[in-house]
Write an enzyme that holds these catalytic residues in place. Structure first.
Site, PDB file in Angstrom:
ATOM      1  N   ALA A  45      -1.528  46.099  15.846  1.00  0.00           N
ATOM      2  CA  ALA A  45      -2.565  45.649  14.912  1.00  0.00           C
ATOM      3  C   ALA A  45      -2.050  45.615  13.474  1.00  0.00           C
ATOM      4  O   ALA A  45      -2.294  44.643  12.745  1.00  0.00           O
ATOM      5  CB  ALA A  45      -3.784  46.557  15.013  1.00  0.00           C
ATOM      6  N   GLU A  48      -1.164  43.429   8.191  1.00  0.00           N
ATOM      7  CA  GLU A  48      -0.337  43.576   6.994  1.00  0.00           C
ATOM      8  C   GLU A  48       0.220  42.228   6.523  1.00  0.00           C
ATOM      9  O   GLU A  48       0.443  42.030   5.328  1.00  0.00           O
ATOM     10  CB  GLU A  48       0.804  44.563   7.247  1.00  0.00           C
ATOM     11  CG  GLU A  48       0.359  46.012   7.432  1.00  0.00           C
ATOM     12  CD  GLU A  48      -0.198  46.648   6.167  1.00  0.00           C
ATOM     13  OE1 GLU A  48       0.220  46.258   5.061  1.00  0.00           O
ATOM     14  OE2 GLU A  48      -1.061  47.539   6.289  1.00  0.00           O
ATOM     15  N   HIS A 103       7.014  47.951  25.434  1.00  0.00           N
ATOM     16  CA  HIS A 103       6.645  48.037  26.835  1.00  0.00           C
ATOM     17  C   HIS A 103       5.908  46.794  27.311  1.00  0.00           C
ATOM     18  O   HIS A 103       6.093  46.350  28.447  1.00  0.00           O
ATOM     19  CB  HIS A 103       5.786  49.273  27.106  1.00  0.00           C
ATOM     20  CG  HIS A 103       5.508  49.450  28.560  1.00  0.00           C
ATOM     21  ND1 HIS A 103       4.339  49.027  29.147  1.00  0.00           N
ATOM     22  CD2 HIS A 103       6.279  49.964  29.559  1.00  0.00           C
ATOM     23  CE1 HIS A 103       4.392  49.279  30.450  1.00  0.00           C
ATOM     24  NE2 HIS A 103       5.558  49.854  30.722  1.00  0.00           N
ATOM     25  N   LYS A 148      12.464  45.510  35.008  1.00  0.00           N
ATOM     26  CA  LYS A 148      12.074  44.829  33.770  1.00  0.00           C
ATOM     27  C   LYS A 148      13.260  44.141  33.097  1.00  0.00           C
ATOM     28  O   LYS A 148      13.078  43.265  32.257  1.00  0.00           O
ATOM     29  CB  LYS A 148      11.414  45.840  32.827  1.00  0.00           C
ATOM     30  CG  LYS A 148      10.119  46.401  33.411  1.00  0.00           C
ATOM     31  CD  LYS A 148       9.572  47.581  32.627  1.00  0.00           C
ATOM     32  CE  LYS A 148       8.333  48.147  33.324  1.00  0.00           C
ATOM     33  NZ  LYS A 148       7.809  49.351  32.631  1.00  0.00           N
TER      34      LYS A 148
END
Length: 377
Positions: free
Chosen positions: A138, A143, A299, A340
């Site tokens: 967020a 920002e 992740h 992954k």
């Protein structure tokens, strides 16, 4: 003065056990072994030559050199480099389509990096369409917009927290953000949330787009800011999706919280985004990830890569350590165990502050396109 005979006698007197341990013979050096060598500042040395020299310096410099190589491989890859698969889909058999099908590059970064001057480096990548998608937090969203409204300032890591609180100043490392910046952000974003709520009934009707997803919220804010200094303005202009799984974990979440009292009813659907992000990974013929920092952004991208049995290229830049079992500190090999990152894929972790090395990495890779364009034929 030692005579030859006394020297020979001294050698004979060395304990055999110690001599065997200290003077053990080496195995032959392989022909492809690379020797350690640093840059030679006695010769003219441009930026690109200096960055190329990192590869042979050792330690994290060598990891950085490997990161340059991996990113350049992501940039260079085209589907036409691969043999035509027997069961290839018809649209991907066309030579022109294959030549223009590139590696899907996902960029992830933590919020503090947008607070820092790394924001302008990320803006360059988005403005020139060097990345396919972004995942951030967020703070990494708000920002950027706040900086279009008010400035962030350099401070010091040692500034007293209680004193700053009295003055209405917020510290991010050695950066200082006046609290008025967040008030300006509220004044800007609240009317946009009002408009989005007003548009929601039409979206929720049968055949409509459905509830707003976090990426759609970010895209709308990028459109509304209409400022070329914004990363997300360029993401909106270039149709680059920006995913933020933790959209409420920051000032933007505060504004959504306040808005839920003043004008309740806005719905934000995170499920639509997880489908979109995972679909982007599954569709990719070649996929790479560049991740600055850890946490959610690291992740979420890696987990999307799991949906295609792992990334083909991976570059991590962070200061995290793996001894505490955190995903943030994990090395690429841990991600291989989860599927992954593909086994045998090209991957590296550079243990460094991203503000130090990422501008150099971009200078040695993506920014070379502009450099070569300026140089001309």
């Amino acid at each position: 003065m030692t005579t030859p005979s006394s020297s020979s006698q001294a050698t004979k007197d060395v304990p055999a056990q110690a001599s065997a341990a200290v003077l053990a013979q080496s195995e032959p050096i392989p022909d492809d072994a690379v020797s350690v060598q640093g840059p030679n500042f006695d010769e003219p040395l441009g930026l690109q030559e200096l960055l190329t020299s990192y590869e042979r310096i050792g330690f994290q410099a060598t990891s950085f050199g490997k990161a340059i190589d991996i990113v350049n491989k992501m940039r260079k890859w085209r589907l036409c480099d691969e043999p035509l698969a027997p069961a290839e889909s018809p649209e991907l058999t066309d030579p022109n389509v294959r030549a223009n099908t590139r590696c899907t590059i996902m960029l992830g970064y933590t919020s503090n990096l947008i607070s820092s001057g790394l924001r302008e480096v990320i803006l360059h990548l988005v403005k020139h369409k060097h990345v396919s998608a972004i995942v951030t937090t967020a703070g990494g969203i708000e920002e950027d917009f706040i900086k279009c409204l008010r400035k962030t300032y350099l401070g010091d890591f040692t500034l007293d927290g209680a004193d700053l609180r009295k003055k209405g100043m917020n510290r991010i490392g050695n950066l200082v953000v006046p609290n008025d910046n967040y008030c300006a952000f509220e004044d800007w974003v609240t009317p946009i949330l009002d408009k989005m709520l007003a548009e929601q009934p039409k979206r929720l009707r049968e055949g409509g787009e459905g509830p707003w997803s976090p990426s759609e919220v970010i895209k709308r804010l990028g459109k509304e800011i209409n400022n070329e200094e914004s990363v997300y303005y360029w993401a909106y202009k270039n149709d680059i999706p920006v995913f933020c799984p933790a959209l409420t974990d920051g000032s933007l979440g505060d504004m959504i919280f306040f808005h839920s009292y003043r004008n309740p009813g806005l719905i934000i659907d995170i499920v639509r985004d997880i489908r979109s992000l995972n679909a982007l990974a599954m569709k990719a013929r070649k996929a790479g990830m560049i991740i600055l920092g850890g946490g959610v952004c690291k992740h979420q991208i890696a987990n999307a890569m799991l949906m295609r049995n792992g990334a083909d290229y991976s570059v991590y830049i962070n200061t995290g350590q793996e001894f505490d079992g955190s995903d943030s500190g994990a090395r690429p090999d841990e991600a291989v165990s989860w599927g992954k990152i593909r086994a045998g894929a090209e991957s590296v972790k550079v243990y460094a502050d991203a503000t130090l090395v990422f501008p150099l990495l971009v200078a040695a890779t993506f920014a070379r396109d502009r450099e070569l364009q300026k140089a001309g034929p």
